[in-house]
Structure formats: C-alpha cells, structure tokens
Design a protein around this motif. Structure first.
Motif, PDB file in Angstrom:
ATOM      1  N   ASN A   4       0.845  -1.182   0.000  1.00 52.05           N
ATOM      2  CA  ASN A   4       0.000   0.000   0.000  1.00 52.05           C
ATOM      3  C   ASN A   4       0.890   1.245   0.000  1.00 52.05           C
ATOM      4  O   ASN A   4       1.695   1.434   0.904  1.00 52.05           O
ATOM      5  N   HIS A   5       0.727   2.096  -0.997  1.00 54.48           N
ATOM      6  CA  HIS A   5       1.545   3.304  -1.138  1.00 54.48           C
ATOM      7  C   HIS A   5       0.801   4.587  -0.779  1.00 54.48           C
ATOM      8  O   HIS A   5       1.282   5.678  -1.102  1.00 54.48           O
ATOM      9  N   GLY A  33      -6.967   3.848   8.372  1.00 61.31           N
ATOM     10  CA  GLY A  33      -6.567   2.440   8.276  1.00 61.31           C
ATOM     11  C   GLY A  33      -5.725   2.168   7.046  1.00 61.31           C
ATOM     12  O   GLY A  33      -4.747   1.423   7.099  1.00 61.31           O
ATOM     13  N   LEU A  34      -6.090   2.782   5.937  1.00 61.22           N
ATOM     14  CA  LEU A  34      -5.298   2.620   4.712  1.00 61.22           C
ATOM     15  C   LEU A  34      -3.963   3.342   4.833  1.00 61.22           C
ATOM     16  O   LEU A  34      -2.932   2.825   4.432  1.00 61.22           O
ATOM     17  N   TYR A  35      -3.981   4.520   5.409  1.00 61.44           N
ATOM     18  CA  TYR A  35      -2.751   5.300   5.569  1.00 61.44           C
ATOM     19  C   TYR A  35      -1.726   4.556   6.422  1.00 61.44           C
ATOM     20  O   TYR A  35      -0.548   4.517   6.101  1.00 61.44           O
ATOM     21  N   HIS A  36      -2.208   3.964   7.501  1.00 54.97           N
ATOM     22  CA  HIS A  36      -1.318   3.247   8.425  1.00 54.97           C
ATOM     23  C   HIS A  36      -1.124   1.781   8.035  1.00 54.97           C
ATOM     24  O   HIS A  36      -0.461   1.034   8.757  1.00 54.97           O
ATOM     25  N   ASP A  37      -1.722   1.383   6.919  1.00 54.27           N
ATOM     26  CA  ASP A  37      -1.597   0.030   6.379  1.00 54.27           C
ATOM     27  C   ASP A  37      -2.059  -1.038   7.371  1.00 54.27           C
ATOM     28  O   ASP A  37      -1.421  -2.080   7.530  1.00 54.27           O
ATOM     29  N   THR A  38      -3.180  -0.759   8.029  1.00 55.28           N
ATOM     30  CA  THR A  38      -3.745  -1.725   8.976  1.00 55.28           C
ATOM     31  C   THR A  38      -5.052  -2.327   8.471  1.00 55.28           C
ATOM     32  O   THR A  38      -5.597  -3.214   9.122  1.00 55.28           O
ATOM     33  N   ILE A  61      -1.555   3.285  -6.003  1.00 53.46           N
ATOM     34  CA  ILE A  61      -1.917   3.132  -4.590  1.00 53.46           C
ATOM     35  C   ILE A  61      -1.553   1.737  -4.101  1.00 53.46           C
ATOM     36  O   ILE A  61      -0.953   1.576  -3.047  1.00 53.46           O
ATOM     37  N   LEU A  62      -1.934   0.726  -4.865  1.00 57.32           N
ATOM     38  CA  LEU A  62      -1.688  -0.658  -4.471  1.00 57.32           C
ATOM     39  C   LEU A  62      -0.766  -1.343  -5.467  1.00 57.32           C
ATOM     40  O   LEU A  62      -0.893  -1.153  -6.672  1.00 57.32           O
ATOM     41  N   GLU A  63       0.137  -2.139  -4.955  1.00 54.76           N
ATOM     42  CA  GLU A  63       1.087  -2.874  -5.792  1.00 54.76           C
ATOM     43  C   GLU A  63       1.117  -4.322  -5.319  1.00 54.76           C
ATOM     44  O   GLU A  63       1.100  -4.599  -4.136  1.00 54.76           O
ATOM     45  N   HIS A  64       1.177  -5.230  -6.272  1.00 60.66           N
ATOM     46  CA  HIS A  64       1.289  -6.650  -5.939  1.00 60.66           C
ATOM     47  C   HIS A  64       2.710  -7.111  -6.194  1.00 60.66           C
ATOM     48  O   HIS A  64       3.268  -6.884  -7.266  1.00 60.66           O
ATOM     49  N   LYS A  65       3.299  -7.737  -5.181  1.00 62.24           N
ATOM     50  CA  LYS A  65       4.623  -8.324  -5.334  1.00 62.24           C
ATOM     51  C   LYS A  65       4.559  -9.775  -4.907  1.00 62.24           C
ATOM     52  O   LYS A  65       3.923 -10.097  -3.904  1.00 62.24           O
ATOM     53  N   LYS A  66       5.208 -10.615  -5.662  1.00 60.44           N
ATOM     54  CA  LYS A  66       5.259 -12.030  -5.320  1.00 60.44           C
ATOM     55  C   LYS A  66       6.089 -12.199  -4.053  1.00 60.44           C
ATOM     56  O   LYS A  66       7.173 -11.624  -3.927  1.00 60.44           O
ATOM     57  N   GLU A  67       5.566 -12.993  -3.125  1.00 60.68           N
ATOM     58  CA  GLU A  67       6.290 -13.238  -1.886  1.00 60.68           C
ATOM     59  C   GLU A  67       7.476 -14.143  -2.172  1.00 60.68           C
ATOM     60  O   GLU A  67       7.391 -15.070  -2.967  1.00 60.68           O
ATOM     61  N   GLN A  68       8.564 -13.855  -1.517  1.00 61.51           N
ATOM     62  CA  GLN A  68       9.763 -14.655  -1.705  1.00 61.51           C
ATOM     63  C   GLN A  68       9.596 -15.996  -1.021  1.00 61.51           C
ATOM     64  O   GLN A  68       9.114 -16.078   0.107  1.00 61.51           O
TER      65      GLN A  68
END
Length: 70
Positions: A4-5, A33-38, A61-68
């Motif tokens: 979340n950016h 909640g979005l600002y604090h990423d909760t 605003i939102l980015e998807h990254k593959k989990e390592q």
C-alpha cells in the motif's frame, strides 16, 4: 503480497488524512486504516474515490509483489 503506497502519495502531495476525508467523503477510520496500512479489506468504491481525489491510478496506490519463497 499487496503493498500500500497511500502514505507515500499523501506525503508527496503534502496532504493529511483529514484532507483526504474532506475531499472524498470517506470515513476517517477508513482513510486512517489505509494510511497506516492496517486495513484488511478495501472496498472498490473507496479505491475509486481515492484515485479520483488523488488523481492517480489504482496501481499507484496498491502494488502486488510475489512473496519470496524460502
């Protein structure tokens, strides 16, 4: 994993959570909640209002990254 950016965008635009609440009509708890990423869930209408107010695309605003793995 979803990244979340929103806080970065608000910082760049020098906007506060209250500015976003006033400009979008969203509840302060929602924006905070979005600002604090909760937040666990985000409504599409909320994202639409944020994108319109901030003049950004949803991918900013939102980015998807593959989990390592490992």
């Amino acid at each position: 994993m979803i990244i979340n950016h929103l806080s970065e965008i608000l910082g760049r635009k020098r906007l506060s959570v209250r500015d976003v609440v006033r400009g979008t009509g969203l509840a302060i708890n929602t924006v905070s909640g979005l600002y604090h990423d909760t937040s666990k869930r985000v409504d599409l209408e909320t994202l639409d209002k944020l994108c319109t107010f901030l003049e950004v695309g949803i991918g900013e605003i939102l980015e998807h990254k593959k989990e390592q793995e490992g």
